[in-house]
Design an enzyme around this catalytic site. Sequence first.
Site, short mmCIF file in Angstrom:
data_model
loop_
_atom_site.label_atom_id
_atom_site.label_comp_id
_atom_site.label_asym_id
_atom_site.label_seq_id
_atom_site.Cartn_x
_atom_site.Cartn_y
_atom_site.Cartn_z
N GLU A 130 -7.26 -5.25 48.23
CA GLU A 130 -8.66 -4.39 47.67
C GLU A 130 -9.69 -5.53 47.78
OE1 GLU A 130 -11.21 -1.96 45.00
OE2 GLU A 130 -10.09 -2.00 46.99
N THR A 184 -19.61 0.93 48.47
CA THR A 184 -19.62 0.04 47.44
C THR A 184 -20.71 -0.93 47.22
OG1 THR A 184 -17.47 0.69 47.25
CG2 THR A 184 -18.09 -1.03 46.06
#
Length: 310
Positions: A130, A184
Site C-alpha cells: 500500500e 489521493t
Amino acid sequence: MAQEVHVFAPATVANVACGFDTMGFALNRPGDEIIATFSQTSGITISIEGDHGKLPTIPEKNTAGVAALALLEKLGETRGIHLHIIKGIPIGSGLGSSACSAVAAAFAVNELLGRPLTRKELLPFALAGEAIASGGAIHADNVGPCLLGGMVLVRSNKENDTVNIPTPNNLFAVAVLPDLQILTSEARAILRDEIPMKDAINQWGNLGGLVAGLMKSDYQLIGRSLVDVVAEPYRSRLIPGFETVKQAAMNTGALGCSISGAGPSVFALCEGDATAFQVASVMEAAFAQHGIKSTRYVSTINQKGTERFR
C-alpha cells in the site's frame, strides 16, 4: 500443498468521518480477486484484468507485487509465484483499491505456501504494498479492515497496532461511487498542515463517541459522532454535488454521511437495511441532479475480511 489459491479481498471505507487515518471498515462488495499459482519463473510475475491497462505488471511497481515480494523475502521462499489480479474496485475510487490488491496478494501467497503466518502477521507486508501507492506513507485504515474484517481502529500506524471494534448487527453501510476520479495525492495536498486546537478537540470527541456508540449499539451516539471537522470541509470541494448528496442522505434517515477515504466515494451509515436502500437511492439521485452518474453499494459491515474461494 495447494497448487492454486483464489482469494477475494473486500473494498473498504476509511476515515469513517471523524477517524482520519485511524479508522475504517470493510464492505461486502465490491472487491478484488487474486489467483496465485506456482510458476517456473523465479520471483513474482503478474497479470491483470479489469484495470483497463492502468496498472503496472512489474512487481516492484505494483502494490500486490510489492506485498508478495516482501512476504517471500521474509519467509526465505525461492519458488516462483504468479499472481493473476482481477480488479473489481475502480482505481482512485476512495474504496481502498490499492490496499485491497496488496492485502489480496499477501493473503493469497501465504495460503499458497501453507499458511506459515497468521492473518494479523500479514499486516506489515500488505502495508508495504500500500505504501507505494501513497507515496511511502503507511496507513492501515484501509489495509486493516480489508485484511481483518469488521470495523478497525488503528491505534498506531507506526506500530501496526490495530483493534477490531464490535458493531451493531443492524448497522448498514451505503457507499456511492460517482463517475469521478480523485488522486489521493491531490486529496492530501488540499488539507491543512496544522489544525486549530478546537478542531482537534472536536475530532477527538467525535472519534471517542463513535467507538463508544458502536460498542454500546447506541445509534443516536453513532449519528452524533459521525462529524469530520478535519478533512471533509476541504476534500468536499473536490466532489461536485457533495453537499446535496449528504443532505439527501441525512434527510432520508442516515445516521451520518461523509467522504470515503480520499473520495470521490461518499458513504453513509444507517440503522436497518430498509433505510440503507432508501438512502442509497436518494444519494444516487442527488449525484444525478448534478449530471454525475454513480454506482451504489449497500452492505452490512463485513466481518470476514479477505477470504479464500478455494
